[in-house]
Structures are given as C-alpha cells and as structure tokens.
Design a protein around this motif. Structure first.
Motif, mmCIF file in Angstrom:
data_model
loop_
_atom_site.group_PDB
_atom_site.id
_atom_site.type_symbol
_atom_site.label_atom_id
_atom_site.label_comp_id
_atom_site.label_asym_id
_atom_site.label_seq_id
_atom_site.Cartn_x
_atom_site.Cartn_y
_atom_site.Cartn_z
ATOM 1 N N UNK A 201 -21.447 48.052 50.650
ATOM 2 C CA UNK A 201 -22.130 46.841 50.202
ATOM 3 C C UNK A 201 -22.516 45.968 51.391
ATOM 4 N N UNK A 202 -21.607 45.864 52.373
ATOM 5 C CA UNK A 202 -21.901 45.062 53.566
ATOM 6 C C UNK A 202 -23.055 45.659 54.355
ATOM 7 N N UNK A 203 -23.027 46.979 54.521
ATOM 8 C CA UNK A 203 -24.101 47.640 55.265
ATOM 9 C C UNK A 203 -25.445 47.477 54.557
ATOM 10 N N UNK A 204 -25.405 47.569 53.218
ATOM 11 C CA UNK A 204 -26.645 47.395 52.454
ATOM 12 C C UNK A 204 -27.172 45.972 52.602
ATOM 13 N N UNK A 205 -26.227 44.988 52.566
ATOM 14 C CA UNK A 205 -26.631 43.591 52.739
ATOM 15 C C UNK A 205 -27.200 43.356 54.135
ATOM 16 N N UNK A 206 -26.560 43.954 55.142
ATOM 17 C CA UNK A 206 -27.063 43.820 56.511
ATOM 18 C C UNK A 206 -28.439 44.452 56.655
ATOM 19 N N UNK A 207 -28.641 45.570 55.964
ATOM 20 C CA UNK A 207 -29.949 46.229 56.008
ATOM 21 C C UNK A 207 -31.021 45.354 55.377
ATOM 22 N N UNK A 208 -30.692 44.766 54.199
ATOM 23 C CA UNK A 208 -31.643 43.871 53.531
ATOM 24 C C UNK A 208 -31.924 42.635 54.370
ATOM 25 N N UNK A 209 -30.851 42.094 54.994
ATOM 26 C CA UNK A 209 -31.028 40.922 55.857
ATOM 27 C C UNK A 209 -31.928 41.250 57.036
ATOM 28 N N UNK A 210 -31.739 42.450 57.598
ATOM 29 C CA UNK A 210 -32.582 42.869 58.712
ATOM 30 C C UNK A 210 -34.038 43.009 58.279
ATOM 31 N N UNK A 211 -34.260 43.575 57.082
ATOM 32 C CA UNK A 211 -35.628 43.704 56.567
ATOM 33 C C UNK A 211 -36.247 42.334 56.317
ATOM 34 N N UNK A 212 -35.428 41.408 55.783
ATOM 35 C CA UNK A 212 -35.919 40.059 55.529
ATOM 36 C C UNK A 212 -36.294 39.348 56.831
ATOM 37 N N UNK A 213 -35.431 39.498 57.838
ATOM 38 C CA UNK A 213 -35.722 38.874 59.125
ATOM 39 C C UNK A 213 -36.984 39.471 59.748
ATOM 40 N N UNK A 214 -37.129 40.796 59.629
ATOM 41 C CA UNK A 214 -38.358 41.429 60.136
ATOM 42 C C UNK A 214 -39.584 40.891 59.404
ATOM 43 N N UNK A 215 -39.427 40.694 58.085
ATOM 44 C CA UNK A 215 -40.544 40.163 57.285
ATOM 45 C C UNK A 215 -40.891 38.751 57.740
ATOM 46 N N UNK A 216 -39.849 37.913 57.986
ATOM 47 C CA UNK A 216 -40.087 36.541 58.433
ATOM 48 C C UNK A 216 -40.818 36.519 59.770
ATOM 49 N N UNK A 217 -40.384 37.404 60.676
ATOM 50 C CA UNK A 217 -41.038 37.467 61.991
ATOM 51 C C UNK A 217 -42.509 37.844 61.833
ATOM 52 N N UNK A 218 -42.764 38.844 60.979
ATOM 53 C CA UNK A 218 -44.156 39.270 60.767
ATOM 54 C C UNK A 218 -44.980 38.164 60.119
ATOM 55 N N UNK A 219 -44.383 37.406 59.175
ATOM 56 C CA UNK A 219 -45.084 36.296 58.545
ATOM 57 C C UNK A 219 -45.426 35.211 59.557
ATOM 58 N N UNK A 220 -44.472 34.898 60.429
ATOM 59 C CA UNK A 220 -44.722 33.885 61.457
ATOM 60 C C UNK A 220 -45.839 34.326 62.380
ATOM 61 N N UNK A 221 -45.836 35.609 62.746
ATOM 62 C CA UNK A 221 -46.907 36.124 63.590
ATOM 63 C C UNK A 221 -48.257 36.014 62.890
ATOM 64 N N UNK A 222 -48.245 36.314 61.579
ATOM 65 C CA UNK A 222 -49.480 36.244 60.797
ATOM 66 C C UNK A 222 -49.991 34.813 60.698
ATOM 67 N N UNK A 223 -49.054 33.851 60.494
ATOM 68 C CA UNK A 223 -49.442 32.451 60.422
ATOM 69 C C UNK A 223 -50.026 31.976 61.745
ATOM 70 N N UNK A 224 -49.405 32.351 62.846
ATOM 71 C CA UNK A 224 -49.925 31.964 64.157
ATOM 72 C C UNK A 224 -51.312 32.549 64.391
ATOM 73 N N UNK A 225 -51.483 33.805 63.945
ATOM 74 C CA UNK A 225 -52.784 34.446 64.122
ATOM 75 C C UNK A 225 -53.864 33.713 63.320
ATOM 76 N N UNK A 226 -53.516 33.310 62.084
ATOM 77 C CA UNK A 226 -54.473 32.580 61.247
ATOM 78 C C UNK A 226 -54.841 31.238 61.863
ATOM 79 N N UNK A 227 -53.811 30.555 62.432
ATOM 80 C CA UNK A 227 -54.081 29.266 63.068
ATOM 81 C C UNK A 227 -55.012 29.421 64.255
#
Length: 239
Positions: A201-227
C-alpha cells in the motif's frame, strides 16, 4: 691357370657363404625387431591399461564417497522426519552462507525443494541472483541468523519470500539438526503478510504521489509555456 680358377672358385664359395650368413643375420635381426616391436607394443598397452585402472579406481572411490554421503544424508533425513513426527516440529534445511556456492551445496546435500524451510546460518553478503536461487527452488521461508543487508531484505520482500530472524522464530537444535515450532512460524508468517500488505500500500501510494508530482511539474511547464506565448502575441500586436 688352374690355380687361378681354383682361387676364384674358393672366393665365390666364400662370398656365397658370407651371403648366406648375412641372410641369416638379417633374418635374426628381423626377428629381434619384431620381438622388440611386440614388447614395445605390449609395454604401451600395459601403460594404457594401468592408466585406465588408475582412472577407474579413482571413479570407484568417488562413487563410494558419493554413495556414503547419500546414505548419511538419507539417515539424517529419516532422523529429521522422525523428530518432526514425534515432537511436532518443522525442520529447517541449513545453508551455511548467503552465497551461490552454499546454496548449491545445500541443494545437493538436503535436496532443497518446493515448500522447504531454510536456515541461513550467515545472512551477511549475498546478492539478488543468490536470493533468486531460493525462490527458483520454491523455498517457502527463510530463518536468517546474523545481520542481513537492508537492500537484500527489501529484495526478498519484492520476491514475496518471507525472511524471519532467529529472534522472531526460535531455532532448536536436536542431534545437530535445526527445527522450529510450527505455531511460531505461523505467527511470524501472519505478521509478515500484514507488513507486506502495508508495504504494498505504501509503495502504491508513493507511486501515485510520484505520478501526481510529475503531473504538477508538467502542468507548471505548460502554464509557463502558455504565458510566454501570450506575451509574444501581445508584443506582436503592439508592433
């Protein structure tokens, strides 16, 4: 003239005798050569036979040692089975060290098989390929003595192979053979299963957290690109 002819006849007679003697000598020489050749051949064959005898004796000694070892192992196995039956204990099959050589030696001596329990008498060292040898043989669980590296503990968890310490499960030695109590094994296995589920369960949560963080980074990059694109458009319109 007669004297000369007589002399020639005598010479020819002597030559004929010498030729005959030479032929006899050649015949004797050929016989000696044949005899020597036969003796050499016989000696060679004797040497080959002697080497083969030595080789076969060596094989016989090895076979006798192996047979003796098998008988000894069979006696130990029967003794262990009797102890399991009479005292209600579970036998552990010892592996002297956490190495490929020790696993192979134990497999030959104790016939490691599906469902066996192993006593790892020295848990230090080892590697992933050695750990996999236990899983490949279907070992059900390992009781480890000594300190096992944290990385290897994690890898055994990845393999789904329970590893218990001798502090978790007490090891009893009867006639130099190691045993454990089935109820202690069952209790330790239940604790391991709970820990394994929590770890998954911990490993699965860490995996999801890692995917979420990757998604946030990509979103921030996308927002900067749009700006940046928006500023470029405004500058372009102003010109």
């Amino acid at each position: 003239m007669k004297t000369l002819r007589t002399y020639v006849d005598e010479l020819q007679a002597q030559l004929a005798k010498k030729d005959a003697d030479l032929q006899k000598a050649n015949v004797r020489l050929d016989r000696l050569k044949d005899k020597t050749s036969r003796e050499i051949k016989r000696d060679h064959e004797i040497r080959i036979r002697d080497k083969e005898i030595v080789r076969l004796r060596s094989i016989l000694r090895s076979e006798r040692k192996y047979t003796k070892k098998l008988k000894k192992n069979a006696v130990a196995r029967k003794k262990a089975e009797r102890i399991e039956e009479v005292k209600g204990l579970r036998r552990l099959k010892p592996v002297a060290a956490f190495s490929k050589e020790a696993v192979l030696a134990a497999a030959e001596r104790y016939s490691l098989a599906e469902g066996d329990l192993v006593l790892l008498e020295d848990a230090s060292g080892g590697g992933k390929s050695t750990a996999e040898m236990f899983r490949e043989r279907g070992v059900a669980a390992i009781v480890a003595e000594g300190e096992m590296a944290q990385a290897m503990q994690e890898y055994f968890l990845d393999l789904g192979l329970p590893v218990f310490t001798s502090a978790e499960i007490a090891v009893q030695r009867i006639d130099s053979l190691p045993f454990i109590r089935p109820e202690e094994l069952e209790a330790a296995r239940e604790r391991w299963e709970v820990q394994q589920k929590a770890r998954q369960a911990r490993l699965e949560a860490e995996k999801l957290e890692s995917l979420f963080q990757d998604y946030k980074v990509e979103r921030m990059k996308e927002e900067k690109r749009k700006k940046r694109m928006g500023r470029r458009r405004r500058w372009g319109g102003g010109v």
